[in-house]
Design a protein around this motif. Structure first.
Motif, PDB file in Angstrom:
ATOM      1  N   GLU A  21      44.584-119.418  65.270  1.00  0.00           N
ATOM      2  CA  GLU A  21      43.621-119.737  66.329  1.00  0.00           C
ATOM      3  C   GLU A  21      42.309-120.263  65.745  1.00  0.00           C
ATOM      4  N   THR A  22      41.875-119.706  64.622  1.00  0.00           N
ATOM      5  CA  THR A  22      40.658-120.169  63.957  1.00  0.00           C
ATOM      6  C   THR A  22      40.826-121.610  63.484  1.00  0.00           C
ATOM      7  N   ILE A  23      41.971-121.905  62.917  1.00  0.00           N
ATOM      8  CA  ILE A  23      42.237-123.265  62.439  1.00  0.00           C
ATOM      9  C   ILE A  23      42.247-124.246  63.599  1.00  0.00           C
ATOM     10  N   VAL A  24      42.881-123.885  64.696  1.00  0.00           N
ATOM     11  CA  VAL A  24      42.938-124.762  65.866  1.00  0.00           C
ATOM     12  C   VAL A  24      41.522-125.050  66.377  1.00  0.00           C
ATOM     13  N   THR A  25      40.700-124.017  66.446  1.00  0.00           N
ATOM     14  CA  THR A  25      39.314-124.189  66.901  1.00  0.00           C
ATOM     15  C   THR A  25      38.562-125.145  65.984  1.00  0.00           C
ATOM     16  N   ARG A  26      38.732-124.961  64.677  1.00  0.00           N
ATOM     17  CA  ARG A  26      38.054-125.849  63.715  1.00  0.00           C
ATOM     18  C   ARG A  26      38.535-127.291  63.848  1.00  0.00           C
ATOM     19  N   LEU A  27      39.835-127.474  64.036  1.00  0.00           N
ATOM     20  CA  LEU A  27      40.372-128.832  64.168  1.00  0.00           C
ATOM     21  C   LEU A  27      39.917-129.479  65.471  1.00  0.00           C
ATOM     22  N   GLU A  28      39.812-128.705  66.522  1.00  0.00           N
ATOM     23  CA  GLU A  28      39.382-129.248  67.811  1.00  0.00           C
ATOM     24  C   GLU A  28      37.898-129.624  67.818  1.00  0.00           C
ATOM     25  N   SER A  29      37.122-129.051  66.916  1.00  0.00           N
ATOM     26  CA  SER A  29      35.685-129.332  66.879  1.00  0.00           C
ATOM     27  C   SER A  29      35.393-130.758  66.416  1.00  0.00           C
ATOM     28  N   SER A  30      36.330-131.392  65.753  1.00  0.00           N
ATOM     29  CA  SER A  30      36.191-132.768  65.252  1.00  0.00           C
ATOM     30  C   SER A  30      35.046-132.931  64.266  1.00  0.00           C
ATOM     31  N   GLU A  31      34.611-131.859  63.647  1.00  0.00           N
ATOM     32  CA  GLU A  31      33.510-131.935  62.692  1.00  0.00           C
ATOM     33  C   GLU A  31      33.981-131.870  61.239  1.00  0.00           C
ATOM     34  N   LEU A  32      35.272-131.724  61.013  1.00  0.00           N
ATOM     35  CA  LEU A  32      35.793-131.619  59.659  1.00  0.00           C
ATOM     36  C   LEU A  32      36.039-133.001  59.066  1.00  0.00           C
ATOM     37  N   PRO A  33      35.732-133.173  57.782  1.00  0.00           N
ATOM     38  CA  PRO A  33      36.132-134.415  57.108  1.00  0.00           C
ATOM     39  C   PRO A  33      37.666-134.513  57.091  1.00  0.00           C
ATOM     40  N   LEU A  34      38.162-135.708  56.988  1.00  0.00           N
ATOM     41  CA  LEU A  34      39.602-135.947  57.075  1.00  0.00           C
ATOM     42  C   LEU A  34      40.407-135.093  56.104  1.00  0.00           C
ATOM     43  N   GLU A  35      40.013-135.054  54.849  1.00  0.00           N
ATOM     44  CA  GLU A  35      40.775-134.298  53.843  1.00  0.00           C
ATOM     45  C   GLU A  35      40.811-132.808  54.173  1.00  0.00           C
ATOM     46  N   GLU A  36      39.681-132.280  54.605  1.00  0.00           N
ATOM     47  CA  GLU A  36      39.633-130.860  54.960  1.00  0.00           C
ATOM     48  C   GLU A  36      40.468-130.591  56.215  1.00  0.00           C
ATOM     49  N   ALA A  37      40.433-131.519  57.162  1.00  0.00           N
ATOM     50  CA  ALA A  37      41.234-131.376  58.380  1.00  0.00           C
ATOM     51  C   ALA A  37      42.725-131.378  58.038  1.00  0.00           C
ATOM     52  N   LEU A  38      43.124-132.231  57.114  1.00  0.00           N
ATOM     53  CA  LEU A  38      44.530-132.278  56.699  1.00  0.00           C
ATOM     54  C   LEU A  38      44.957-130.974  56.029  1.00  0.00           C
ATOM     55  N   LYS A  39      44.077-130.424  55.190  1.00  0.00           N
ATOM     56  CA  LYS A  39      44.383-129.149  54.535  1.00  0.00           C
ATOM     57  C   LYS A  39      44.508-128.027  55.567  1.00  0.00           C
ATOM     58  N   GLU A  40      43.602-128.016  56.534  1.00  0.00           N
ATOM     59  CA  GLU A  40      43.655-127.002  57.583  1.00  0.00           C
ATOM     60  C   GLU A  40      44.926-127.157  58.423  1.00  0.00           C
ATOM     61  N   PHE A  41      45.290-128.405  58.722  1.00  0.00           N
ATOM     62  CA  PHE A  41      46.503-128.664  59.496  1.00  0.00           C
ATOM     63  C   PHE A  41      47.732-128.158  58.742  1.00  0.00           C
ATOM     64  N   GLU A  42      47.789-128.438  57.443  1.00  0.00           N
ATOM     65  CA  GLU A  42      48.909-127.980  56.612  1.00  0.00           C
ATOM     66  C   GLU A  42      48.988-126.447  56.603  1.00  0.00           C
ATOM     67  N   LYS A  43      47.835-125.808  56.442  1.00  0.00           N
ATOM     68  CA  LYS A  43      47.794-124.345  56.471  1.00  0.00           C
ATOM     69  C   LYS A  43      48.246-123.829  57.842  1.00  0.00           C
ATOM     70  N   GLY A  44      47.833-124.512  58.888  1.00  0.00           N
ATOM     71  CA  GLY A  44      48.230-124.127  60.243  1.00  0.00           C
ATOM     72  C   GLY A  44      49.732-124.211  60.458  1.00  0.00           C
ATOM     73  N   ILE A  45      50.341-125.249  59.926  1.00  0.00           N
ATOM     74  CA  ILE A  45      51.802-125.395  60.031  1.00  0.00           C
ATOM     75  C   ILE A  45      52.501-124.239  59.332  1.00  0.00           C
ATOM     76  N   LYS A  46      52.017-123.877  58.147  1.00  0.00           N
ATOM     77  CA  LYS A  46      52.609-122.760  57.407  1.00  0.00           C
ATOM     78  C   LYS A  46      52.449-121.452  58.176  1.00  0.00           C
TER      79      LYS A  46
END
Length: 81
Positions: A21-46
């Motif tokens: 849920e924390t990762i989803v909130t961070r990704l929805e904020s649209s404030e993350l740089p692309l590389e960090e967003a990709l890392k968070e997305f990968e962690k979220g999938i796991k």
């Protein structure tokens, strides 16, 4: 050299869900740089896969317990349509 415990051994279902849920909130904020967003997305999938695995294990345990009980009947959970 000591081995680091795996993610599966460290997280229970509730912690996994909270982190997801924390990762989803961070990704929805649209404030993350692309590389960090990709890392968070990968962690979220796991984490999502881990949560699904935990739910499947819980379902299997429930089925085993119900099979051992002579009085318990296993029926499908009703869904709203």
């Amino acid at each position: 050299m000591a081995r680091k415990p795996s993610v599966k051994a460290e997280l229970d279902f509730e912690t996994t869900l909270q982190q997801l849920e924390t990762i989803v909130t961070r990704l929805e904020s649209s404030e993350l740089p692309l590389e960090e967003a990709l890392k968070e997305f990968e962690k979220g999938i796991k984490l999502a896969n881990l949560g699904q695995e935990r739910l499947q294990q819980a379902e299997q345990r429930i089925q085993i317990l119900l099979q051992k009980s002579e009085n318990a009947e296993l029926t499908d959970y009703p869904t709203e349509q």
